[in-house]
Enzyme design. Structure first.
Site, PDB file in Angstrom:
ATOM      1  N   SER A   2       0.848  -1.202   0.000  1.00  0.00           N
ATOM      2  CA  SER A   2       0.000   0.000   0.000  1.00  0.00           C
ATOM      3  C   SER A   2       0.874   1.239   0.000  1.00  0.00           C
ATOM      4  O   SER A   2       2.008   1.213   0.497  1.00  0.00           O
ATOM      5  CB  SER A   2      -0.883   0.017   1.244  1.00  0.00           C
ATOM      6  OG  SER A   2      -1.563   1.249   1.353  1.00  0.00           O
ATOM      7  N   TYR A  55      -1.683   0.145  10.691  1.00  0.00           N
ATOM      8  CA  TYR A  55      -1.808  -0.275   9.279  1.00  0.00           C
ATOM      9  C   TYR A  55      -0.569   0.152   8.491  1.00  0.00           C
ATOM     10  O   TYR A  55      -0.031  -0.634   7.707  1.00  0.00           O
ATOM     11  CB  TYR A  55      -3.088   0.317   8.673  1.00  0.00           C
ATOM     12  CG  TYR A  55      -3.314  -0.139   7.239  1.00  0.00           C
ATOM     13  CD1 TYR A  55      -3.522  -1.483   6.945  1.00  0.00           C
ATOM     14  CD2 TYR A  55      -3.304   0.776   6.190  1.00  0.00           C
ATOM     15  CE1 TYR A  55      -3.710  -1.905   5.636  1.00  0.00           C
ATOM     16  CE2 TYR A  55      -3.501   0.368   4.872  1.00  0.00           C
ATOM     17  CZ  TYR A  55      -3.701  -0.982   4.602  1.00  0.00           C
ATOM     18  OH  TYR A  55      -3.885  -1.399   3.309  1.00  0.00           O
TER      19      TYR A  55
HETATM   20  P1  NDP Z   1     -11.423  -6.155   0.482  1.00  0.00           P
HETATM   21  O1  NDP Z   1     -11.894  -5.942   1.890  1.00  0.00           O
HETATM   22  O2  NDP Z   1     -12.390  -5.997  -0.630  1.00  0.00           O
HETATM   23  O3  NDP Z   1     -10.720  -7.574   0.363  1.00  0.00           O
HETATM   24  C1  NDP Z   1      -9.921  -8.102   1.394  1.00  0.00           C
HETATM   25  C2  NDP Z   1      -9.740  -9.589   1.152  1.00  0.00           C
HETATM   26  O4  NDP Z   1      -8.867 -10.101   2.174  1.00  0.00           O
HETATM   27  C3  NDP Z   1     -11.044 -10.351   1.243  1.00  0.00           C
HETATM   28  O5  NDP Z   1     -11.100 -11.327   0.245  1.00  0.00           O
HETATM   29  C4  NDP Z   1     -10.977 -11.010   2.617  1.00  0.00           C
HETATM   30  O6  NDP Z   1     -11.653 -12.267   2.597  1.00  0.00           O
HETATM   31  C5  NDP Z   1      -9.471 -11.245   2.736  1.00  0.00           C
HETATM   32  N1  NDP Z   1      -9.080 -11.434   4.127  1.00  0.00           N
HETATM   33  C6  NDP Z   1      -9.159 -10.555   5.148  1.00  0.00           C
HETATM   34  N2  NDP Z   1      -8.765 -11.134   6.283  1.00  0.00           N
HETATM   35  C7  NDP Z   1      -8.437 -12.418   5.973  1.00  0.00           C
HETATM   36  C8  NDP Z   1      -7.981 -13.528   6.723  1.00  0.00           C
HETATM   37  N3  NDP Z   1      -7.777 -13.460   8.042  1.00  0.00           N
HETATM   38  N4  NDP Z   1      -7.741 -14.689   6.074  1.00  0.00           N
HETATM   39  C9  NDP Z   1      -7.957 -14.783   4.750  1.00  0.00           C
HETATM   40  N5  NDP Z   1      -8.393 -13.780   3.982  1.00  0.00           N
HETATM   41  C10 NDP Z   1      -8.641 -12.605   4.604  1.00  0.00           C
HETATM   42  O7  NDP Z   1     -10.232  -5.118   0.308  1.00  0.00           O
HETATM   43  P2  NDP Z   1      -9.121  -4.931  -0.846  1.00  0.00           P
HETATM   44  O8  NDP Z   1      -9.389  -5.784  -2.014  1.00  0.00           O
HETATM   45  O9  NDP Z   1      -8.990  -3.475  -1.053  1.00  0.00           O
HETATM   46  O10 NDP Z   1      -7.851  -5.435  -0.049  1.00  0.00           O
HETATM   47  C11 NDP Z   1      -6.919  -6.361  -0.587  1.00  0.00           C
HETATM   48  C12 NDP Z   1      -5.529  -5.938  -0.150  1.00  0.00           C
HETATM   49  O11 NDP Z   1      -5.232  -4.662  -0.701  1.00  0.00           O
HETATM   50  C13 NDP Z   1      -5.325  -5.780   1.360  1.00  0.00           C
HETATM   51  O12 NDP Z   1      -4.064  -6.320   1.703  1.00  0.00           O
HETATM   52  C14 NDP Z   1      -5.346  -4.266   1.571  1.00  0.00           C
HETATM   53  O13 NDP Z   1      -4.634  -3.891   2.705  1.00  0.00           O
HETATM   54  C15 NDP Z   1      -4.677  -3.823   0.293  1.00  0.00           C
HETATM   55  N6  NDP Z   1      -4.873  -2.445  -0.130  1.00  0.00           N
HETATM   56  C16 NDP Z   1      -6.129  -1.917  -0.317  1.00  0.00           C
HETATM   57  C17 NDP Z   1      -6.270  -0.603  -0.782  1.00  0.00           C
HETATM   58  C18 NDP Z   1      -7.603   0.039  -0.961  1.00  0.00           C
HETATM   59  O14 NDP Z   1      -7.663   1.298  -0.960  1.00  0.00           O
HETATM   60  N7  NDP Z   1      -8.669  -0.697  -1.172  1.00  0.00           N
HETATM   61  C19 NDP Z   1      -5.095   0.186  -1.129  1.00  0.00           C
HETATM   62  C20 NDP Z   1      -3.846  -0.448  -0.882  1.00  0.00           C
HETATM   63  C21 NDP Z   1      -3.752  -1.717  -0.433  1.00  0.00           C
HETATM   64  P3  NDP Z   1     -12.562 -12.870   3.773  1.00  0.00           P
HETATM   65  O15 NDP Z   1     -13.108 -11.721   4.568  1.00  0.00           O
HETATM   66  O16 NDP Z   1     -13.598 -13.660   3.033  1.00  0.00           O
HETATM   67  O17 NDP Z   1     -11.612 -13.739   4.551  1.00  0.00           O
HETATM   68  C1  8X3 Z   2      -5.204   1.467   1.577  1.00  0.00           C
HETATM   69  C2  8X3 Z   2      -4.906   2.838   1.096  1.00  0.00           C
HETATM   70  O1  8X3 Z   2      -4.677   5.267   1.817  1.00  0.00           O
HETATM   71  O2  8X3 Z   2      -6.586   4.012   2.666  1.00  0.00           O
HETATM   72  O3  8X3 Z   2      -4.043   0.768   1.799  1.00  0.00           O
HETATM   73  O4  8X3 Z   2      -4.384   3.580   3.527  1.00  0.00           O
HETATM   74  S1  8X3 Z   2      -5.122   3.969   2.345  1.00  0.00           S
END
Ligand code: NDP
Ligand code: 8X3
Length: 266
Positions: free
Chosen positions: A151, A164
């Site tokens: 991120s 985070y």
């Molecule tokens: P979502 O919440 O849409 O997806 C998160 C995914 O992670 C889900 O499929 C969830 O599945 C899974 N997950 C969470 N906890 C667990 C666990 N304990 N075991 C297995 N799977 C888990 O968010 P994003 O798609 O945005 O997030 C994906 C990644 O991208 C994360 O690492 C997030 O930090 C990162 N990210 C997101 C950004 C954003 O602005 N959206 C920007 C930068 C990075 P389930 O709950 O079914 O287990």
């Molecule tokens: C998710 C992006 O800016 O919300 O990793 O932290 S931010």
């Protein structure tokens, strides 16, 4: 483009954690459209079932799924044992460590242990656990990749996100350390680090509060899950001698963390 200038994903095996929503679910569709076979994990198996069915329609020869909680070593072990059986001695070519997210937006003074623990259990320890367990499955000297989802938060900091930001800085450090450890194996290691993207990320962060989540993206054009999925496919399909180390990708409306251009909304 010369054929040798692309690593063909067709019929290669791709394992995606956190495939039940957001980037992971979109990555499943994008790799499926490249003809890859999929191994999908997350806690919500009902969602995985739908993602897998859609991926098969999009072109995946096989789209298999299994429950995975990356915060539990035993769950990771069971998931990887299942993946090993599904592979039937065939190598894994792409591991996408995507599962993770943020929990709460409290300043350190008010933050809860449970939120800190969930943040580190998934983004840091989960990434380490899955990687350790999956390493024996990854192809040697044949274009394999470990792609971690980091991120912009791992490269800077903002109020309410101490844990985070620390966790995503940890993800970046793990990615860099792995690249040293795996030198000579032919396994590539990279991180894709997005800025604001509209997925379920903010709904999870705000514990289901849809209004608070929607406000994060109000008046601006965030990244979409498909944008990140396209990048993951592009990185994994570079020729085997090319390692894309780190990609920072932000919406055009984001200059930096906390520096967002927002249009007036009626
Ligand atoms: P979502 O919440 O849409 O997806 C998160 C995914 O992670 C889900 O499929 C969830 O599945 C899974 N997950 C969470 N906890 C667990 C666990 N304990 N075991 C297995 N799977 C888990 O968010 P994003 O798609 O945005 O997030 C994906 C990644 O991208 C994360 O690492 C997030 O930090 C990162 N990210 C997101 C950004 C954003 O602005 N959206 C920007 C930068 C990075 P389930 O709950 O079914 O287990
Ligand atoms: C998710 C992006 O800016 O919300 O990793 O932290 S931010």
């Amino acid at each position: 483009m010369k054929a040798s200038h692309r690593f063909p994903l067709r019929r290669q095996w791709v394992l995606i954690t956190g495939a039940s929503s957001g980037f992971g679910a979109a990555a499943a569709q994008a790799f499926a459209a490249s003809g890859a076979n999929l191994l999908l994990g997350a806690r919500r198996v009902d969602r995985l079932k739908k993602v897998a069915a859609r991926a098969q329609k999009s072109g995946a020869p096989a789209a298999l799924f299994h429950e995975l909680d990356v915060s539990q070593t035993a769950s990771v072990a069971a998931f990887i044992a299942w993946a090993g059986k599904a592979l039937k001695s065939r190598p894994l070519h792409v591991l996408i460590n995507n599962a993770g997210g943020a929990h709460g937006l409290d300043p350190v003074a008010d933050a809860k242990d449970a939120d800190w623990e969930a943040t580190f259990q998934t983004n840091v320890l989960g990434l380490l656990r899955v990687t350790r367990a999956a390493l024996p499955l990854l192809a040697r000297d044949a274009g394999a990749s470990i792609l971690n989802v980091g991120s912009i938060a791992g490269r800077s900091a903002y109020a309410g996100a101490a844990a985070y930001c620390a966790a995503k800085s940890g993800e970046l450090a793990i990615t860099r350390a792995l690249r040293h450890e795996l030198l000579g194996t032919g396994i590539r290691v990279g991180t894709v680090d997005p800025g604001l993207a509209e997925t379920e990320f903010s709904v999870v962060r705000f514990k289901g509060d849809q209004q608070k989540a929607a406000a994060v993206y109000a008046g601006m054009n965030p990244l979409l899950a498909e944008d990140i999925a396209d990048i993951l496919v592009w990185v994994a399909s570079r020729p085997p001698h090319v390692n894309i180390d780190e990609i920072l990708v932000k919406p055009t409306d984001q200059a930096d963390l906390g520096k967002i251009f927002r249009r007036e909304t009626a």
